[in-house]
Design a protein around this motif. Structure first.
Motif, PDB file in Angstrom:
ATOM      1  N   LYS A  13       0.825  -1.209   0.000  1.00 48.06           N
ATOM      2  CA  LYS A  13       0.000   0.000   0.000  1.00 48.06           C
ATOM      3  C   LYS A  13       0.862   1.263   0.000  1.00 48.06           C
ATOM      4  O   LYS A  13       0.594   2.203  -0.749  1.00 48.06           O
ATOM      5  CB  LYS A  13      -0.923  -0.018   1.219  1.00 48.06           C
ATOM      6  CG  LYS A  13      -1.809   1.195   1.349  1.00 48.06           C
ATOM      7  CD  LYS A  13      -2.701   1.096   2.582  1.00 48.06           C
ATOM      8  CE  LYS A  13      -3.569   2.319   2.751  1.00 48.06           C
ATOM      9  NZ  LYS A  13      -4.456   2.195   3.912  1.00 48.06           N
ATOM     10  N   GLU A  14       1.897   1.321   0.841  1.00 46.91           N
ATOM     11  CA  GLU A  14       2.727   2.519   0.938  1.00 46.91           C
ATOM     12  C   GLU A  14       3.443   2.794  -0.380  1.00 46.91           C
ATOM     13  O   GLU A  14       3.557   3.936  -0.816  1.00 46.91           O
ATOM     14  CB  GLU A  14       3.746   2.390   2.086  1.00 46.91           C
ATOM     15  CG  GLU A  14       3.133   2.493   3.459  1.00 46.91           C
ATOM     16  CD  GLU A  14       2.331   1.249   3.869  1.00 46.91           C
ATOM     17  OE1 GLU A  14       2.648   0.128   3.397  1.00 46.91           O
ATOM     18  OE2 GLU A  14       1.370   1.398   4.643  1.00 46.91           O
ATOM     19  N   ASN A  66      -5.868   7.799   1.283  1.00 44.39           N
ATOM     20  CA  ASN A  66      -5.579   6.665   0.412  1.00 44.39           C
ATOM     21  C   ASN A  66      -6.273   6.771  -0.949  1.00 44.39           C
ATOM     22  O   ASN A  66      -6.457   5.783  -1.635  1.00 44.39           O
ATOM     23  CB  ASN A  66      -5.977   5.352   1.092  1.00 44.39           C
ATOM     24  CG  ASN A  66      -7.477   5.227   1.254  1.00 44.39           C
ATOM     25  OD1 ASN A  66      -8.177   6.212   1.452  1.00 44.39           O
ATOM     26  ND2 ASN A  66      -7.977   4.011   1.168  1.00 44.39           N
ATOM     27  N   ILE A  89      -6.606   3.240  -2.704  1.00 46.20           N
ATOM     28  CA  ILE A  89      -5.521   2.316  -2.391  1.00 46.20           C
ATOM     29  C   ILE A  89      -5.829   1.638  -1.068  1.00 46.20           C
ATOM     30  O   ILE A  89      -5.948   2.302  -0.030  1.00 46.20           O
ATOM     31  CB  ILE A  89      -4.175   3.064  -2.310  1.00 46.20           C
ATOM     32  CG1 ILE A  89      -3.946   3.854  -3.611  1.00 46.20           C
ATOM     33  CG2 ILE A  89      -3.032   2.103  -2.028  1.00 46.20           C
ATOM     34  CD1 ILE A  89      -2.920   4.958  -3.502  1.00 46.20           C
ATOM     35  N   GLU A  90      -5.967   0.317  -1.106  1.00 45.13           N
ATOM     36  CA  GLU A  90      -6.191  -0.469   0.101  1.00 45.13           C
ATOM     37  C   GLU A  90      -4.952  -1.317   0.343  1.00 45.13           C
ATOM     38  O   GLU A  90      -3.988  -1.246  -0.419  1.00 45.13           O
ATOM     39  CB  GLU A  90      -7.456  -1.312  -0.073  1.00 45.13           C
ATOM     40  CG  GLU A  90      -8.698  -0.436  -0.295  1.00 45.13           C
ATOM     41  CD  GLU A  90      -9.943  -1.241  -0.598  1.00 45.13           C
ATOM     42  OE1 GLU A  90     -10.133  -2.301   0.024  1.00 45.13           O
ATOM     43  OE2 GLU A  90     -10.707  -0.815  -1.477  1.00 45.13           O
ATOM     44  N   ASP A  91      -4.974  -2.142   1.394  1.00 41.82           N
ATOM     45  CA  ASP A  91      -3.774  -2.893   1.757  1.00 41.82           C
ATOM     46  C   ASP A  91      -3.194  -3.712   0.605  1.00 41.82           C
ATOM     47  O   ASP A  91      -2.003  -3.668   0.357  1.00 41.82           O
ATOM     48  CB  ASP A  91      -4.042  -3.801   2.962  1.00 41.82           C
ATOM     49  CG  ASP A  91      -4.114  -2.992   4.254  1.00 41.82           C
ATOM     50  OD1 ASP A  91      -3.520  -1.895   4.307  1.00 41.82           O
ATOM     51  OD2 ASP A  91      -4.784  -3.449   5.193  1.00 41.82           O
ATOM     52  N   HIS A  92      -4.005  -4.453  -0.100  1.00 42.40           N
ATOM     53  CA  HIS A  92      -3.490  -5.291  -1.183  1.00 42.40           C
ATOM     54  C   HIS A  92      -4.322  -5.144  -2.453  1.00 42.40           C
ATOM     55  O   HIS A  92      -4.408  -6.067  -3.252  1.00 42.40           O
ATOM     56  CB  HIS A  92      -3.438  -6.761  -0.737  1.00 42.40           C
ATOM     57  CG  HIS A  92      -2.479  -6.977   0.396  1.00 42.40           C
ATOM     58  ND1 HIS A  92      -1.119  -6.958   0.215  1.00 42.40           N
ATOM     59  CD2 HIS A  92      -2.688  -7.164   1.722  1.00 42.40           C
ATOM     60  CE1 HIS A  92      -0.532  -7.147   1.383  1.00 42.40           C
ATOM     61  NE2 HIS A  92      -1.452  -7.269   2.315  1.00 42.40           N
TER      62      HIS A  92
END
Length: 139
Positions: A13-14, A66, A89-92
């Motif tokens: 994510k980053e 995000n 944008i989420e974790d995966h």
């Protein structure tokens, strides 16, 4: 107005936020661009059987938490295409949607062709971005 949306898997994510925060990465992932000058660009695009030189401008690029918002205006002979995208944008996962607006003297005549190509272009930009984000040498 026409819309297209989708989702793509990402590994970090980053890294995605960092990549998508830079509008230059959007331009680097846009096929056909021949010249970039800050937020303005020139590109060669295929409209049906013709190759057409167009001028584009990133009208808006902002990141809020995000989400990444972009608005691009592309001007060609007799047509203006405005593409607005929102990428979440989420974790995966990247969730994205794009909206297209056409205007100009040839807009109605070329609407189906331009809309189809704008959707394909958006998918190519997203695919390129996801590849860059997921690349192991992008730190």
């Amino acid at each position: 107005m026409s819309n297209v949306a989708g989702e793509e898997k990402i590994i970090n994510k980053e890294r995605a936020i960092r990549f998508l925060s830079n509008y230059e990465n959007l331009l680097k992932c846009t096929p056909g661009i021949s010249k970039i000058n800050n937020k303005e660009f020139s590109a060669s695009v295929k409209v049906g059987p013709l190759n057409v030189e167009v001028q584009g401008t990133i009208v808006e690029h902002k990141v809020e938490n995000n989400k990444v918002f972009d608005k691009i205006e592309v001007k060609g002979p007799g047509i203006i295409v405005t593409i607005s995208t929102v990428v979440t944008i989420e974790d995966h996962k990247l969730s994205w949607e794009a909206e297209y607006e056409l205007s100009g003297s040839l807009a109605k005549a070329l609407e189906n062709t331009i809309t189809k190509q704008a959707k394909e272009l958006t998918k190519q930009i997203i695919s390129c971005s996801v590849s860059a984000i997921n690349s192991s040498n992008n730190s």
